[in-house]
Design a protein around this motif. Structure first.
Motif, PDB file in Angstrom:
ATOM      1  N   ILE A  68       0.866  -0.991  -0.191  1.00  0.00           N
ATOM      2  CA  ILE A  68       0.113  -0.053   0.035  1.00  0.00           C
ATOM      3  C   ILE A  68       0.824   1.087   0.064  1.00  0.00           C
ATOM      4  N   ASN A  69       0.666   2.008  -0.897  1.00  0.00           N
ATOM      5  CA  ASN A  69       1.606   3.232  -1.081  1.00  0.00           C
ATOM      6  C   ASN A  69       0.655   4.534  -0.524  1.00  0.00           C
ATOM      7  N   THR A  95       3.921  -4.895   3.146  1.00  0.00           N
ATOM      8  CA  THR A  95       4.820  -3.486   2.779  1.00  0.00           C
ATOM      9  C   THR A  95       3.894  -2.187   2.517  1.00  0.00           C
ATOM     10  N   VAL A  96       4.304  -0.902   3.182  1.00  0.00           N
ATOM     11  CA  VAL A  96       3.907   0.199   3.088  1.00  0.00           C
ATOM     12  C   VAL A  96       4.739   1.144   2.498  1.00  0.00           C
ATOM     13  N   TYR A  97       4.252   2.096   1.633  1.00  0.00           N
ATOM     14  CA  TYR A  97       5.414   3.111   1.333  1.00  0.00           C
ATOM     15  C   TYR A  97       5.283   4.156   1.869  1.00  0.00           C
ATOM     16  N   VAL A  98       6.346   5.061   2.116  1.00  0.00           N
ATOM     17  CA  VAL A  98       6.346   6.480   2.259  1.00  0.00           C
ATOM     18  C   VAL A  98       6.470   7.128   0.962  1.00  0.00           C
ATOM     19  N   VAL A  99       5.600   7.894   0.832  1.00  0.00           N
ATOM     20  CA  VAL A  99       5.055   8.526  -0.708  1.00  0.00           C
ATOM     21  C   VAL A  99       5.375   9.927  -0.608  1.00  0.00           C
ATOM     22  N   ASP A 100       6.358  10.732  -1.294  1.00  0.00           N
ATOM     23  CA  ASP A 100       6.414  11.910  -1.062  1.00  0.00           C
ATOM     24  C   ASP A 100       5.882  12.548  -2.512  1.00  0.00           C
ATOM     25  N   SER A 101       4.510  12.602  -2.409  1.00  0.00           N
ATOM     26  CA  SER A 101       3.881  13.108  -3.822  1.00  0.00           C
ATOM     27  C   SER A 101       4.295  14.208  -4.235  1.00  0.00           C
ATOM     28  N   LYS A 117       6.528  -5.538   9.177  1.00  0.00           N
ATOM     29  CA  LYS A 117       6.286  -5.290   7.855  1.00  0.00           C
ATOM     30  C   LYS A 117       7.306  -4.430   7.250  1.00  0.00           C
ATOM     31  N   LYS A 118       7.438  -4.387   5.926  1.00  0.00           N
ATOM     32  CA  LYS A 118       8.529  -3.711   5.289  1.00  0.00           C
ATOM     33  C   LYS A 118       8.071  -2.277   4.846  1.00  0.00           C
ATOM     34  N   VAL A 119       9.030  -1.271   4.725  1.00  0.00           N
ATOM     35  CA  VAL A 119       8.876  -0.136   4.520  1.00  0.00           C
ATOM     36  C   VAL A 119       9.361   0.322   2.954  1.00  0.00           C
TER      37      VAL A 119
END
Lengths: 316, 316
Positions: free
Chosen positions: B137-138, B164-170, B193-195
């Motif tokens: 999930i992003n 897995t979860v993303y840090v998104v710098d949109s 979980k992975k990042v």
């Protein structure tokens, strides 16, 4: 990131001039000067202070010499808060080429040197101080220096009168960890002195390496309009000023000179991030081979350049 | 920076397609695929998985849909070590549009969502997992999210099966400190979980923010060839691979596809660092107004754009 002791230096004319032999019009230099004044920038490096015997005016523009007559044509007596700097390379200037500060509109002379030239650099910088100038020593190409040699140079610097020493990432080969290491090392080895940072953008890290340096105690920050500078260029001053959010700086005057003066140069010369500069940066090599490649018809053949560089590396 | 758990994802076709409506030739997509395979890249995101009802093929290319027939035309059965990913936006796909993994050459579906969509995103991602896919999930635009809302979303994610979860710098508005803060926060809130990190280059920090994330524990790293992506673009995969110096990756195949396929696109569309993107990034705004400006005849009037953005900010 508000720190009142931060000083920002614009090096557009000096470092950008390495890409066009300082062939800037007076209009260009005047616009950079005016932009820096209005933006509240602390220092502007207007070129190199070189001996007229070392270079010919047929080949290089006036900003390779920084003769006071040329500078005054742009800035008059410079009755502003912007201080003017000129860089001196060891071996390309004699002490008699430097007038007393009372006769010059230049405020600061920054002495650039390699680690083996440190004694000559300290001599020249202290000579400039005696004549009334602010000075710094900019120790180039430290990414290729052995630790004991660097320690010796820093020890010599610690015993000098020179108040400011720069971490210079000449090859654009440093990551955040190397920059943090060097800034901390310089600050520890040079008690009471200030540390500066001059970054190149080969690996798209010039801005972040400048911020990393600031976080770890560097206070003299070099940058250029639109990153204009040798090879991959420098930390873009507009990005840095937008980041600093310091009330003494204004972004708009910088955008004005970028759009009217600097951007048009980008159609003529290829500074900034390009793959050949990435390759020399990642290999910790001088950018000259990438600059030569970028000037050739093969400029976009990145595979061939990488193969050539690896051969070159093996041959050394 | 050797960590064996690092996974690099190339998003050139998916994120770059935001700049040309996914109008890539098969030759282009095949070259990216081949380059990623030969370079040892772990994942390639080949586009968006969208419902054919949500968009028209008259307007957007096939990589907006990622129909298996289109993908197989490029990769056959993909008998390689490169895994294929497609991104799904909440609201633009129904669960029935997603075939069972046994019928698809896609390995991973990444669900992009805003924080208020987190329940829908978890539902869709778990549905994809049940069908046999890897998922992530992003979480987009977190630079504008209030802390309690983010905490709630992370709490929901921690109780989900999504690995897995993303840090998104949109908006390309994050500095090293915000990236470090978020990566540490996500890792703490999501035990086991992975990042991941997905960065944009508005302030020339995409590469360094990716490295910062890696240093602080992120292991899924997004990047694109020559940084091709929306607005200021992404972390350039060639810079990242040159940095990682990981023996499983090879730089040369990436340079090959850059020079033959990606660089030519730069003459047609303006991704990468440009001052309007800096301005939206520094203001923590969506890049759409900068993209519109870059598409207009006023594209190089940075002063006018900055004035307009400030008005716009005051009006909001």
């Amino acid at each position: 990131m508000y720190k009142k002791e931060i000083k920002v230096m614009d090096c557009t004319v000096r470092d950008g001039g390495l890409m066009n032999k300082w062939q800037f019009s007076d209009e260009f230099v005047r616009a950079v000067y005016k932009g820096c004044v209005e933006a509240g920038i602390d220092y502007m490096e207007i070129g190199y202070k070189s001996s007229e015997r070392a270079f010919s005016r047929d080949e290089v523009g006036p900003w390779k010499f920084c003769d006071d007559r040329d500078i005054r044509r742009i800035v008059g007596d410079n009755n502003t808060n912007l201080k003017l700097s000129a860089m001196a390379d060891i071996g390309r200037i004699d002490t008699e080429d430097i007038p007393p500060k009372s006769e010059s509109v230049i405020d600061m002379i920054r002495v650039a040197c390699y680690v083996h030239q440190i004694d000559k650099a300290i001599f020249l910088a202290e000579h400039c101080m005696d004549k009334g100038y602010e000075t710094t020593i900019n120790l180039m190409a430290v990414s290729k220096v052995n630790e004991p040699e660097l320690d010796q140079a820093l020890n010599d610097l610690s015993q000098s009168k020179v108040p400011t020493v720069y971490v210079v990432d000449s090859f654009g080969s440093m990551y955040c960890e190397s920059v943090e290491y060097l800034v901390k090392k310089y600050l520890k080895a040079l008690p009471g002195k200030k540390v500066g940072i001059h970054a190149h953008n080969n690996m798209q890290l010039a801005m972040s390496n400048t911020v990393t340096s600031l976080i770890h105690g560097a206070t003299m920050l070099d940058a250029t309009l639109l990153g204009m500078g040798r090879g991959a260029g420098n930390c873009p001053i507009e990005v840095l000023i937008a980041f600093l959010k310091n009330p003494k700086y204004r972004l708009l005057p910088l955008l004005d000179v970028i759009q009217n003066q600097v951007k048009p140069w980008q159609d003529k010369i290829d500074w900034g991030y390009h793959v050949p500069y990435l390759i020399t940066g990642a290999l910790n090599e001088h950018p000259r081979s990438a600059m030569k490649w970028m000037d050739s018809e093969k400029k976009d053949d990145f595979v061939a350049f990488m193969k050539e560089m690896h051969d070159y590396e093996l041959l050394e």
